[in-house]
Design an enzyme around this catalytic site. Structure first.
Site, PDB file in Angstrom:
ATOM      1  N   CYS A  16       0.821  -1.229   0.000  1.00 18.31           N
ATOM      2  CA  CYS A  16       0.000   0.000   0.000  1.00 18.31           C
ATOM      3  C   CYS A  16       0.854   1.278   0.000  1.00 18.31           C
ATOM      4  O   CYS A  16       1.662   1.499   0.904  1.00 18.31           O
ATOM      5  CB  CYS A  16      -0.931   0.006   1.208  1.00 18.31           C
ATOM      6  N   LYS A  43      -9.948  -9.328   5.281  1.00 20.17           N
ATOM      7  CA  LYS A  43      -9.688  -8.422   6.409  1.00 20.17           C
ATOM      8  C   LYS A  43     -10.077  -9.074   7.734  1.00 20.17           C
ATOM      9  O   LYS A  43     -11.197  -9.583   7.861  1.00 20.17           O
ATOM     10  CB  LYS A  43     -10.495  -7.130   6.223  1.00 20.17           C
ATOM     11  N   VAL A  56      -6.325   0.637   5.011  1.00 15.57           N
ATOM     12  CA  VAL A  56      -5.062   0.920   5.693  1.00 15.57           C
ATOM     13  C   VAL A  56      -4.461   2.177   5.038  1.00 15.57           C
ATOM     14  O   VAL A  56      -4.787   2.453   3.873  1.00 15.57           O
ATOM     15  CB  VAL A  56      -4.081  -0.274   5.585  1.00 15.57           C
ATOM     16  N   GLU A  69      -6.517   7.589   7.625  1.00 14.32           N
ATOM     17  CA  GLU A  69      -6.158   8.550   6.574  1.00 14.32           C
ATOM     18  C   GLU A  69      -4.672   8.933   6.667  1.00 14.32           C
ATOM     19  O   GLU A  69      -4.229   9.566   7.633  1.00 14.32           O
ATOM     20  CB  GLU A  69      -7.031   9.817   6.580  1.00 14.32           C
ATOM     21  N   SER A  70      -3.933   8.577   5.622  1.00 23.21           N
ATOM     22  CA  SER A  70      -2.474   8.745   5.650  1.00 23.21           C
ATOM     23  C   SER A  70      -2.031  10.201   5.861  1.00 23.21           C
ATOM     24  O   SER A  70      -1.059  10.449   6.583  1.00 23.21           O
ATOM     25  CB  SER A  70      -1.861   8.194   4.362  1.00 23.21           C
TER      26      SER A  70
HETATM   27  N1  LIG Z   1      -7.338   8.019   1.548  1.00 21.00           N
HETATM   28  C1  LIG Z   1      -6.777   6.867   2.187  1.00 21.00           C
HETATM   29  C2  LIG Z   1      -6.562   5.796   1.139  1.00 21.00           C
HETATM   30  C3  LIG Z   1      -6.075   4.471   1.736  1.00 21.00           C
HETATM   31  C4  LIG Z   1      -6.302   3.296   0.792  1.00 21.00           C
HETATM   32  O1  LIG Z   1      -6.892   3.442  -0.291  1.00 21.00           O
HETATM   33  N2  LIG Z   1      -5.813   2.116   1.208  1.00 21.00           N
HETATM   34  C5  LIG Z   1      -6.073   0.921   0.419  1.00 21.00           C
HETATM   35  C6  LIG Z   1      -4.803   0.086   0.236  1.00 21.00           C
HETATM   36  S1  LIG Z   1      -3.543   0.939  -0.649  1.00 21.00           S
HETATM   37  C7  LIG Z   1      -7.018   0.020   1.179  1.00 21.00           C
HETATM   38  O2  LIG Z   1      -6.898  -0.158   2.352  1.00 21.00           O
HETATM   39  N3  LIG Z   1      -7.961  -0.587   0.461  1.00 21.00           N
HETATM   40  C8  LIG Z   1      -8.835  -1.566   1.040  1.00 21.00           C
HETATM   41  C9  LIG Z   1     -10.225  -1.441   0.567  1.00 21.00           C
HETATM   42  O3  LIG Z   1     -10.553  -0.422  -0.070  1.00 21.00           O
HETATM   43  O4  LIG Z   1     -11.014  -2.347   0.826  1.00 21.00           O
HETATM   44  C10 LIG Z   1      -5.467   7.256   2.888  1.00 21.00           C
HETATM   45  O5  LIG Z   1      -4.825   8.225   2.432  1.00 21.00           O
HETATM   46  O6  LIG Z   1      -5.088   6.633   3.900  1.00 21.00           O
END
Ligand SMILES: N[C@@H](CCC(=O)N[C@@H](CS)C(=O)NCC(=O)O)C(=O)O
Length: 233
Positions: A16, A43, A56, A69-70
């Protein structure tokens, strides 16, 4: 890390890019933390309970407090340490946040690139991404960072993009951003930084290539062709 902070835990996934932002910020801020990688295709229940978005990264602060949120996680880490990764001037900081958001739109463009189901959609995504690199070329400094003031959360937000592109450029016939000189210098500088290198494990490139090759997409096909050309060589 100063003594008043509890052990932080970063809930992660090995590939990720958003997790990498948090990991880089923690390392740059000299904070020790525990990392738990989860399988996003399966998950765990405990994760579903604590993640409002099901995504994540999560930063677990204590039994009652979880950040998601990163961009927010990165700012929090910056706030509790020496606050060196964002400007203290309001306008400069606002601009930095805007470029961090721009980096997030580029991650979405990258996802569009590797999921495009045919060549026309792939080329459209490729051109959109290239146009964003051109905008960056016009807005970054020439000294290896986004800004002349040095390494910041903006650089951290973009570093995972360059990690992707390094692998992509091995696979693709067309090279992304190779004619954008400042972006090239910037990407090399970020990729060689220790915090950026340490944000993923040594298997990253192999795992990413395997992930891409399983995509039912034009990029997936290109990746499979690339893999068989390596085996044949
Ligand atoms: N806006 C979020 C995006 C985080 C994101 O898209 N994470 C993805 C992995 S890279 C995730 O966990 N996806 C799982 C899902 O959507 O089910 C951030 O900045 O933390």
């Amino acid at each position: 890390m100063s003594q008043q902070h509890q052990q932080l835990t970063l809930i992660s996934h090995k590939l990720c890019p958003y997790v990498q932002r948090a990991a880089i910020t923690l390392k740059e801020s000299n904070i020790d933390y525990k990392r738990i990688n989860i399988d996003l295709n399966n998950k765990p229940d405990w994760f579903k309970k604590i993640s409002p978005t099901g995504k994540v990264p999560l930063l677990v602060i204590d039994d009652d407090t979880v950040l998601f949120e990163s961009a927010v996680i990165a700012e929090y880490i910056n706030d509790i340490t020496d606050n060196a990764l964002l400007s203290s001037e309001h306008l400069v900081k606002a601009k930095q946040r805007a470029w961090i958001e721009f980096a997030s739109t580029m991650l979405q463009s990258i996802a569009k690139l590797y999921t495009a189901t045919n060549k026309a959609l792939y080329l459209e995504a490729f051109n959109q991404l290239d146009a964003k690199f051109k905008i960056l070329e016009q807005n970054i400094c020439s000294q290896g960072y986004f800004d002349t003031t040095g390494f910041s959360l903006v650089d951290i937000a973009f570093a995972p993009i360059f990690r992707y592109i390094t692998v992509f450029n091995d696979i693709l016939d067309q090279q992304l951003f190779s004619e954008y000189k400042k972006v090239l210098i910037w990407s090399k500088n970020l990729i060689s930084r220790n915090s950026v290198k340490d944000a993923v494990n040594t298997e990253y490139e192999k795992l990413l290539t395997a992930f891409l090759s399983k995509k039912d997409s034009y990029f997936g096909e290109l990746t499979k062709q690339h893999q068989s050309s390596i085996v044949e060589a």
